[in-house]
Every structure is written in C-alpha cells, then in structure tokens.
Scaffold this active site. Structure first.
Site, PDB file in Angstrom:
ATOM      1  N   SER A  63       0.686  -1.182  -0.072  1.00 46.21           N
ATOM      2  CA  SER A  63      -0.144  -0.108  -0.010  1.00 46.21           C
ATOM      3  C   SER A  63       0.813   1.391  -0.089  1.00 46.21           C
ATOM      4  O   SER A  63       0.288   2.181  -0.073  1.00 46.21           O
ATOM      5  CB  SER A  63      -0.974   0.064   0.856  1.00 46.21           C
ATOM      6  OG  SER A  63      -2.068  -0.841   0.939  1.00 46.21           O
ATOM      7  N   LYS A  66       0.250   3.323  -3.020  1.00 46.23           N
ATOM      8  CA  LYS A  66      -1.058   4.145  -3.029  1.00 46.23           C
ATOM      9  C   LYS A  66      -0.677   5.558  -3.121  1.00 46.23           C
ATOM     10  O   LYS A  66      -1.280   6.370  -3.753  1.00 46.23           O
ATOM     11  CB  LYS A  66      -2.139   3.901  -1.916  1.00 46.23           C
ATOM     12  CG  LYS A  66      -2.534   2.640  -2.036  1.00 46.23           C
ATOM     13  CD  LYS A  66      -3.368   2.194  -0.716  1.00 46.23           C
ATOM     14  CE  LYS A  66      -3.856   0.702  -0.936  1.00 46.23           C
ATOM     15  NZ  LYS A  66      -4.506   0.290   0.431  1.00 46.23           N
ATOM     16  N   TYR A 189      -3.373  -2.285 -10.341  1.00 46.03           N
ATOM     17  CA  TYR A 189      -3.443  -2.044  -8.908  1.00 46.03           C
ATOM     18  C   TYR A 189      -2.478  -3.213  -7.989  1.00 46.03           C
ATOM     19  O   TYR A 189      -1.811  -2.850  -7.523  1.00 46.03           O
ATOM     20  CB  TYR A 189      -4.806  -2.095  -8.209  1.00 46.03           C
ATOM     21  CG  TYR A 189      -4.935  -1.980  -6.736  1.00 46.03           C
ATOM     22  CD1 TYR A 189      -4.514  -1.025  -5.949  1.00 46.03           C
ATOM     23  CD2 TYR A 189      -5.417  -3.194  -6.143  1.00 46.03           C
ATOM     24  CE1 TYR A 189      -4.611  -1.087  -4.601  1.00 46.03           C
ATOM     25  CE2 TYR A 189      -5.424  -3.138  -4.416  1.00 46.03           C
ATOM     26  CZ  TYR A 189      -4.820  -2.131  -3.926  1.00 46.03           C
ATOM     27  OH  TYR A 189      -4.921  -2.047  -2.636  1.00 46.03           O
ATOM     28  N   TYR A 241      -4.884   3.844   8.016  1.00 43.70           N
ATOM     29  CA  TYR A 241      -6.083   3.049   8.126  1.00 43.70           C
ATOM     30  C   TYR A 241      -6.553   3.343   9.591  1.00 43.70           C
ATOM     31  O   TYR A 241      -6.754   4.581   9.961  1.00 43.70           O
ATOM     32  CB  TYR A 241      -5.972   1.560   7.962  1.00 43.70           C
ATOM     33  CG  TYR A 241      -5.332   1.049   6.888  1.00 43.70           C
ATOM     34  CD1 TYR A 241      -5.435   1.621   5.285  1.00 43.70           C
ATOM     35  CD2 TYR A 241      -4.057   0.262   7.194  1.00 43.70           C
ATOM     36  CE1 TYR A 241      -4.280   1.334   4.562  1.00 43.70           C
ATOM     37  CE2 TYR A 241      -3.299   0.057   6.205  1.00 43.70           C
ATOM     38  CZ  TYR A 241      -3.425   0.686   4.860  1.00 43.70           C
ATOM     39  OH  TYR A 241      -2.453   0.300   3.705  1.00 43.70           O
ATOM     40  N   VAL A 259       1.030  -3.730   3.855  1.00 47.20           N
ATOM     41  CA  VAL A 259       0.945  -5.060   4.374  1.00 47.20           C
ATOM     42  C   VAL A 259       2.252  -5.886   3.980  1.00 47.20           C
ATOM     43  O   VAL A 259       2.624  -6.923   4.702  1.00 47.20           O
ATOM     44  CB  VAL A 259      -0.023  -6.063   4.367  1.00 47.20           C
ATOM     45  CG1 VAL A 259      -1.207  -5.402   4.834  1.00 47.20           C
ATOM     46  CG2 VAL A 259      -0.419  -6.146   2.692  1.00 47.20           C
TER      47      VAL A 259
HETATM   48  N1  GLN Z   1      -2.286  -5.352  -1.963  1.00 49.74           N
HETATM   49  C1  GLN Z   1      -2.813  -5.221  -0.447  1.00 49.74           C
HETATM   50  C2  GLN Z   1      -4.314  -5.296  -0.778  1.00 49.74           C
HETATM   51  O1  GLN Z   1      -4.707  -4.598  -1.590  1.00 49.74           O
HETATM   52  C3  GLN Z   1      -2.428  -3.877   0.017  1.00 49.74           C
HETATM   53  C4  GLN Z   1      -3.223  -3.723   1.221  1.00 49.74           C
HETATM   54  C5  GLN Z   1      -2.230  -3.030   2.189  1.00 49.74           C
HETATM   55  O2  GLN Z   1      -0.883  -2.928   2.022  1.00 49.74           O
HETATM   56  N2  GLN Z   1      -2.595  -2.412   3.208  1.00 49.74           N
HETATM   57  O3  GLN Z   1      -5.066  -5.872   0.126  1.00 49.74           O
END
Ligand code: GLN
Length: 305
Positions: A63, A66, A189, A241, A259
C-alpha cells in the site's frame, strides 16, 4: 544530532518486539519472508544517509504504492479527483466493504483499498494498458533507482486470492465510480502493490514530499507546494487506516504503511524515513516498524508537533 547512534539504539531496543505480530495470510506469497528482519533508513534533504539492518533487502511495497498513484492522479485531475474519492479518515480496516455500501461507492480516502482502486481507475482512463508502467516510471524517477520491478509470485498470489478487492471494485462499478474494465484496473493495482524496493530506495522516493514537492535529488518540481501539503496531511490522517490516530499519537509524522511490512514517514523540510519489519499489528501495519519510528521521534524530539 548523532543519527548513527540513534539508529543503533533503536536497533537494540526493538529486538524484544520482533517476537510480536503476525505475517499477513490473505496473500499467501507474502509469507515467504524472514519474519524477524528489520531495516531502517534515514535520508536528509541535504543528502546525509544513515541505515541499519537489512536495508538492501527488497520487499513488496504494497500500500505504500497508493501514495505514488494518488500523487500522479492528483496532479492530473486536481480537485476534480475528490468527486470520486474523499479525504477523510475511514476509521475502518483498509479492505472494508461496509462504509462503501452506505456511502454509495465513494471511498473515504485514497489510502484505503477502495480509494486506491479508484485512483488507479482514474489513471487507467488516461494511460490505458500503460498505467502500471507509468506508476513504475514515476517511482523510478522519484527514487532515482532504475532497477525496480515487480515480484511475479506476489502479483499472481494476490490476483488469485484478492477476493475482497474484487468485491470492492465490483461494488464501486455498480455505483458508477469505476470507468474502465475491472480486470485492467485491478491488475494494474495488484502490480503496483507487488513492486519490490528496499528501505534506502523508498526513503529516497518520498524526498520530494518532504521538500515542498521538489525532488532534491533531481531538482525537479514534481508537484506543487499545495499538493505536497495535501498529500502529507492525508498521510497523517489516513496513512495507517484505522490505526492512523494511534500512529499520529505515538509517532507524530505523516506516514504510509503497507502489508509487506514497510512504512515510509517524513519530517517536512528535513528528512525521509523508511522502516521494514514484516510482522504486522492487528490493523495491518508493521508492528516493529511503528515502534522504531516512535522511538525515533521520542529520542530526537523531531515530530511535526
Ligand atoms: N495489496 C494489498 C491489498 O490490496 C495492499 C493492502 C495494504 O498494504 N494494506 O489488500
């Protein structure tokens, strides 16, 4: 400030915490890591670098990507983008479906999965099949590292197990908030999430956000001063989050986690930081990474507050 000693102290002090946390299991390939790895990198705007631990080891940025897709989309669409994705914390897990249903397919912010999928969709409208390459190119330019690529196994693993993300994109499509082909958007993505980088490269890649939008490595004005301010505010309020408040409380810096176990954070006008440790807390953020950044701001007194 003796950053070298501070990093050494942090390295010692985090050791007991390496026992704690858990590896993510919903993307099976993310479990193929050394669970007690730790790395931390610090790069100042004037070019000082300090590193500790396995700072050359690449991990999947997940993430953290993002941040880059949102930066490109904000630059392209300006305020128009906020018609499709908000800028409020969600208070929910990163992959939650609940809020999205009653808020009619408009994700709360670009750093939860639904929000990142919308920003990727907005890029697919411009770059079509070249969307992933555009994001990768952006990260190569901002980090000045050309040897970046995805981990195919992690990409395939997420594609095969990304049931929640498919649910999110389908729900948003039903609310007319996805303009392009679902498979093209979700593949782009997942690819951006499976880009492999180490803490040195990631710290470099966000220097422009610590420097009013100008990359000190290339002197390029990547985004405007105002855009950099907005992105940093969003990192502070939404970058972790439903643990964003806790991260702001304990660390006091804008940051973005993934993650894969990485967290980037920055001190405006001073430096960029990146930590890596793959075991996560219950909100899906690196447990030891968060602790290391908390120790850093406590020891140095450097936070935005
Ligand atoms: N690729 C992971 C997902 O879409 C990314 C989530 C994350 O890093 N929090 O669930």
């Amino acid at each position: 400030m003796n950053y070298e000693n501070i990093l050494k102290e942090i390295y010692e002090e985090i050791q007991p915490y390496l026992e704690q946390g858990h590896l993510p299991d919903y993307i099976p390939a993310l479990k193929n890591v050394k669970a007690d790895d730790f790395a931390m990198s610090l790069i100042t705007l004037d070019g000082q670098e300090h590193h500790i631990g396995c700072c050359d080891k690449k991990f999947s940025i997940q993430s953290i990507s993002k941040l880059f897709s949102f930066t490109i989309a904000l630059d392209k669409y300006k305020k128009e983008l906020y018609k499709r994705v908000g800028h409020e914390p969600s208070g929910n897990p990163f992959n939650s479906l609940v809020q999205l249903e009653y808020e009619k397919g408009i994700p709360r912010n670009p750093f939860i999965n639904a929000g990142a999928i919308v920003t990727t969709d907005s890029l697919v409208s411009i770059y079509k099949e070249k969307t992933f390459e555009t994001i990768l190119e952006f990260i190569k330019n901002s980090s000045t590292c050309q040897d970046l690529e995805i981990n195919e196994e992690i990409y395939e693993s997420e594609l095969a197990h990304g049931f929640r993300n498919f649910a999110l994109i389908n729900m948003m499509k039903s609310f007319n908030n996805i303009d392009n082909d679902i498979d093209l958007v979700i593949q782009s993505y997942f690819k951006q999430c499976s880009i492999m980088m180490n803490t040195k490269q990631l710290a470099k890649s966000i220097l422009f956000l610590a420097n009013h939008g100008i990359n000190p490595l290339t002197n390029e004005q990547v985004i405007t001063v105002s855009q950099a301010k907005r992105i940093n505010s969003l990192m502070l309020t939404c970058g972790h989050y439903d643990a964003s408040g806790d991260f702001a409380f304990k660390v006091g810096l804008p940051g973005k986690s993934g993650v894969g176990g990485g967290i980037i954070a920055l001190i405006p006008q001073k430096m960029a930081l990146c930590v890596y440790s793959p075991k996560l807390n219950k909100q899906g953020n690196s447990l030891v990474g968060t602790k290391a950044l908390e120790l850093f701001t406590t020891k140095t007194g450097l936070s935005i507050f």
